[in-house]
Design a protein around this motif. Structure first.
Motif, PDB file in Angstrom:
ATOM      1  N   UNK A  32       0.829  -1.206   0.000  1.00 48.31           N
ATOM      2  CA  UNK A  32       0.000   0.000   0.000  1.00 48.31           C
ATOM      3  C   UNK A  32       0.863   1.254   0.000  1.00 48.31           C
ATOM      4  N   UNK A  33       1.938   1.234   0.765  1.00 41.86           N
ATOM      5  CA  UNK A  33       2.826   2.398   0.809  1.00 41.86           C
ATOM      6  C   UNK A  33       3.467   2.656  -0.543  1.00 41.86           C
ATOM      7  N   UNK A  34       3.874   1.593  -1.233  1.00 41.25           N
ATOM      8  CA  UNK A  34       4.474   1.763  -2.553  1.00 41.25           C
ATOM      9  C   UNK A  34       3.450   2.302  -3.551  1.00 41.25           C
ATOM     10  N   UNK A  35       2.247   1.783  -3.509  1.00 37.27           N
ATOM     11  CA  UNK A  35       1.203   2.243  -4.423  1.00 37.27           C
ATOM     12  C   UNK A  35       0.873   3.716  -4.173  1.00 37.27           C
ATOM     13  N   UNK A  36       0.895   4.121  -2.907  1.00 33.64           N
ATOM     14  CA  UNK A  36       0.515   5.486  -2.548  1.00 33.64           C
ATOM     15  C   UNK A  36       1.667   6.477  -2.620  1.00 33.64           C
ATOM     16  N   UNK A  37       2.860   6.021  -3.034  1.00 37.46           N
ATOM     17  CA  UNK A  37       3.999   6.927  -3.139  1.00 37.46           C
ATOM     18  C   UNK A  37       4.534   7.390  -1.803  1.00 37.46           C
ATOM     19  N   UNK A  38       4.445   6.525  -0.796  1.00 32.95           N
ATOM     20  CA  UNK A  38       4.852   6.891   0.569  1.00 32.95           C
ATOM     21  C   UNK A  38       6.352   7.127   0.680  1.00 32.95           C
ATOM     22  N   UNK A  39       7.151   6.342  -0.030  1.00 32.52           N
ATOM     23  CA  UNK A  39       8.609   6.413   0.123  1.00 32.52           C
ATOM     24  C   UNK A  39       9.200   7.456  -0.818  1.00 32.52           C
ATOM     25  N   UNK A  40      10.005   8.350  -0.259  1.00 36.74           N
ATOM     26  CA  UNK A  40      10.655   9.364  -1.090  1.00 36.74           C
ATOM     27  C   UNK A  40      11.949   8.851  -1.705  1.00 36.74           C
ATOM     28  N   UNK A  41      12.569   7.849  -1.081  1.00 39.27           N
ATOM     29  CA  UNK A  41      13.822   7.301  -1.615  1.00 39.27           C
ATOM     30  C   UNK A  41      13.814   5.779  -1.498  1.00 39.27           C
ATOM     31  N   UNK A  42      14.684   5.160  -2.271  1.00 38.09           N
ATOM     32  CA  UNK A  42      14.845   3.711  -2.193  1.00 38.09           C
ATOM     33  C   UNK A  42      15.373   3.302  -0.823  1.00 38.09           C
ATOM     34  N   UNK A  43      16.254   4.104  -0.239  1.00 38.06           N
ATOM     35  CA  UNK A  43      16.796   3.781   1.081  1.00 38.06           C
ATOM     36  C   UNK A  43      15.700   3.809   2.145  1.00 38.06           C
ATOM     37  N   UNK A  44      14.741   4.740   2.021  1.00 33.79           N
ATOM     38  CA  UNK A  44      13.595   4.746   2.947  1.00 33.79           C
ATOM     39  C   UNK A  44      12.846   3.418   2.874  1.00 33.79           C
ATOM     40  N   UNK A  45      12.594   2.965   1.642  1.00 33.98           N
ATOM     41  CA  UNK A  45      11.899   1.692   1.470  1.00 33.98           C
ATOM     42  C   UNK A  45      12.707   0.541   2.069  1.00 33.98           C
ATOM     43  N   UNK A  46      13.991   0.488   1.767  1.00 26.98           N
ATOM     44  CA  UNK A  46      14.831  -0.620   2.230  1.00 26.98           C
ATOM     45  C   UNK A  46      14.866  -0.688   3.749  1.00 26.98           C
ATOM     46  N   UNK A  47      14.893   0.459   4.399  1.00 23.55           N
ATOM     47  CA  UNK A  47      14.904   0.495   5.859  1.00 23.55           C
ATOM     48  C   UNK A  47      13.590  -0.016   6.427  1.00 23.55           C
ATOM     49  N   UNK A  48      12.484   0.404   5.836  1.00 22.04           N
ATOM     50  CA  UNK A  48      11.170  -0.074   6.284  1.00 22.04           C
ATOM     51  C   UNK A  48      11.014  -1.562   6.013  1.00 22.04           C
ATOM     52  N   UNK A  49      11.517  -2.007   4.868  1.00 19.73           N
ATOM     53  CA  UNK A  49      11.472  -3.431   4.531  1.00 19.73           C
ATOM     54  C   UNK A  49      12.191  -4.261   5.583  1.00 19.73           C
ATOM     55  N   UNK A  50      13.367  -3.825   5.986  1.00 20.45           N
ATOM     56  CA  UNK A  50      14.126  -4.558   7.001  1.00 20.45           C
ATOM     57  C   UNK A  50      13.389  -4.552   8.338  1.00 20.45           C
ATOM     58  N   UNK A  51      12.769  -3.435   8.676  1.00 19.35           N
ATOM     59  CA  UNK A  51      12.025  -3.334   9.937  1.00 19.35           C
ATOM     60  C   UNK A  51      10.906  -4.367  10.000  1.00 19.35           C
ATOM     61  N   UNK A  52      10.239  -4.593   8.879  1.00 19.12           N
ATOM     62  CA  UNK A  52       9.113  -5.524   8.841  1.00 19.12           C
ATOM     63  C   UNK A  52       9.584  -6.966   8.650  1.00 19.12           C
TER      64      UNK A  52
END
Length: 493
Positions: free
Chosen positions: A82-102
């Protein structure tokens, strides 16, 4: 296949809807065709995207024309999607950090549960607990203690990340997925791709997080139509939203028949994934089958047990056992047995400068056997073409990269003065991992001082790129990302 329900379209493209075949009805979710009935991959990554449940939920909601209801379901059960679809992440590193958290706690749970079998997962901790309690097998007390260890480990990691979120982000720069974008191997792949005719229809199969798609933006002519296919919806959304790739996207398990007619593509690219596919023979056959006779099929960065991979790895949570070949040279007879109607070119991976002026695939048996008999690296690249009908390799002059395209490698700290920029290698890259650079690359420079005025000089740019100091990063890789142009003058400070 035909469109059976066009629920939402955008610029004449199906955004949400259903596509029908003779056997099933498949959903299109935010422009991605969910083709496989199940991800068939297993493990804790299902926490990110429960593929089978998502497919069923999408079919039911889209039959009713309820896009909002589907989005609410995704937000509840696949929040990172849902976050990816909604454009939540401003950078790839933001996504990677959230991915690791989950994902990290889910991996811990998987390895903890698997250890009950005493041969998989976190068996070291389990055996230690069992020995101390003198009950080494299947004891409830051992299992309970092991689960407590897991919960404590997860809680400790989460507390550490909350206290120091910047350190958590920096930690991701050393993960395999992120390193692939700025590895020396990626730079070598970019140069090798320059010699192939990129045009018409191109398939990026097992695209992962989009290393190939990122490189495409820098090598010149673009394909008329790029299709990205991967077994994970999350990967496809990352490529589209964070790498910024203009493509069509299909979520599909590549161990089933590929949904394309013979010879549909002018080029088919895959990288690092072939050894990960249990049905390697089928994967190779399908990749060649869907390639036009005038085109090319490239299997990039194939590795074997030479690289240190284990056929049975208790901590390899998504596939504990794998049919890895023993040596990269074993791929030569394997490909020759499978691909009988095309010519095969083999290349043992090398430093970027090797690919600067000419293609390096060997098609002659003697040259191939000599190259793989004492390989200088742990990876091999294979190219399949019909030499009678292949359009031929493109002639390229010397590398021409603008300072707008290049960034300094995240493998270095950047220090600035009014007249120069100093690169200081991060300690983790003193001895690059085998996945990061080929053996003949040597080591990365420890310290390098570069005059600002030289950062727009073509020869300097070429040298920085070939040595791994400057790389081709996605535009939205990390916060405050700067290209070399911004360092070329004092105004960039």
């Amino acid at each position: 296949m035909t469109v059976s329900h066009a629920v939402e379209t955008e610029a004449d493209e199906l955004k949400y809807g259903l596509v029908r075949s003779d056997s099933f009805e498949f959903p299109v979710v935010d422009g991605v065709l969910l083709l496989s009935l199940a991800k068939n991959y297993g493990g804790p990554e299902d926490v990110l995207t429960p593929h089978a449940a998502l497919q069923i939920a999408a079919i039911e909601h889209l039959r009713a024309g309820d896009v909002d209801g589907l989005k609410e379901w995704i937000a509840r059960h696949a929040p990172i999607v849902a976050k990816l679809i909604n454009g939540h992440y401003s950078t790839y590193l933001d996504f990677a950090t959230d991915l690791d958290r989950i994902l990290a706690p889910a991996i811990d749970r998987e390895l903890t549960a698997a250890a009950d079998f005493e041969v998989l997962g976190d068996i070291g901790t389990r055996r230690s607990l069992g020995n101390r309690m003198r009950r080494p097998s299947n004891a409830r007390s051992v299992r309970a203690a092991h689960q407590l260890v897991h919960r404590a480990r997860t809680a400790g990691r989460q507390l550490k990340h909350r206290r120091n979120p910047s350190a958590h982000r920096d930690q991701q720069l050393h993960s395999y997925y992120l390193q692939r974008f700025f590895s020396v191997r990626a730079s070598a792949t970019a140069l090798a791709l320059r010699h192939l005719p990129i045009g018409g229809r191109v398939l990026s199969v097992c695209c992962g997080h989009g290393v190939f798609e990122n490189l495409l933006g820098s090598i010149g002519p673009q394909p008329d139509n790029l299709i990205c296919m991967d077994g994970q919806l999350t990967n496809l959304l990352v490529v589209r939203e964070l790498i910024g790739t203009d493509a069509d996207f299909i979520c599909h398990d590549v161990q089933f028949d590929w949904p394309f007619v013979d010879g549909y593509f002018d080029g088919v690219f895959s990288s690092t994934c072939l050894p990960e596919i249990p049905a390697q023979k089928f994967f190779i056959e399908e990749a060649v089958r869907v390639t036009e006779r005038t085109g090319w099929t490239l299997f990039d960065s194939i590795w074997a047990m030479d690289s240190g991979a284990l056929r049975i790895d208790p901590y390899r949570y998504y596939r504990y056992s794998q049919n890895f070949l023993e040596h990269i040279r074993d791929y030569v007879p394997m490909f020759r047995r499978i691909v009988t109607d095309r010519s095969l070119g083999f290349d043992v991976s090398g430093a970027p400068e090797k690919y600067l002026l000419s293609p390096q695939w060997n098609f002659e048996s003697g040259d191939i056997d000599e190259a793989v008999s004492s390989p200088r690296d742990v990876e091999i690249n294979v190219l399949a073409v019909d030499q009678d009908r292949f359009r031929g390799f493109d002639h390229v002059d010397r590398l021409r990269l603008s300072p707008e395209l290049l960034s300094f490698s995240p493998a270095f700290h950047v220090e600035e003065t009014a007249a120069s920029v100093t690169l200081v290698r991060r300690r983790q890259y003193a001895s690059p991992d085998v996945n990061f650079a080929s053996r003949d690359c040597g080591t990365l420079s420890g310290i390098r001082v570069i005059a600002r005025e030289n950062l727009a000089d073509p020869e300097t740019l070429e040298e920085l790129f070939l040595s791994g100091l400057a790389v081709l990063l996605p535009r939205n890789f990390e916060d405050n990302q700067r290209n070399l142009r911004s360092y070329a003058s004092v105004d960039g400070m």
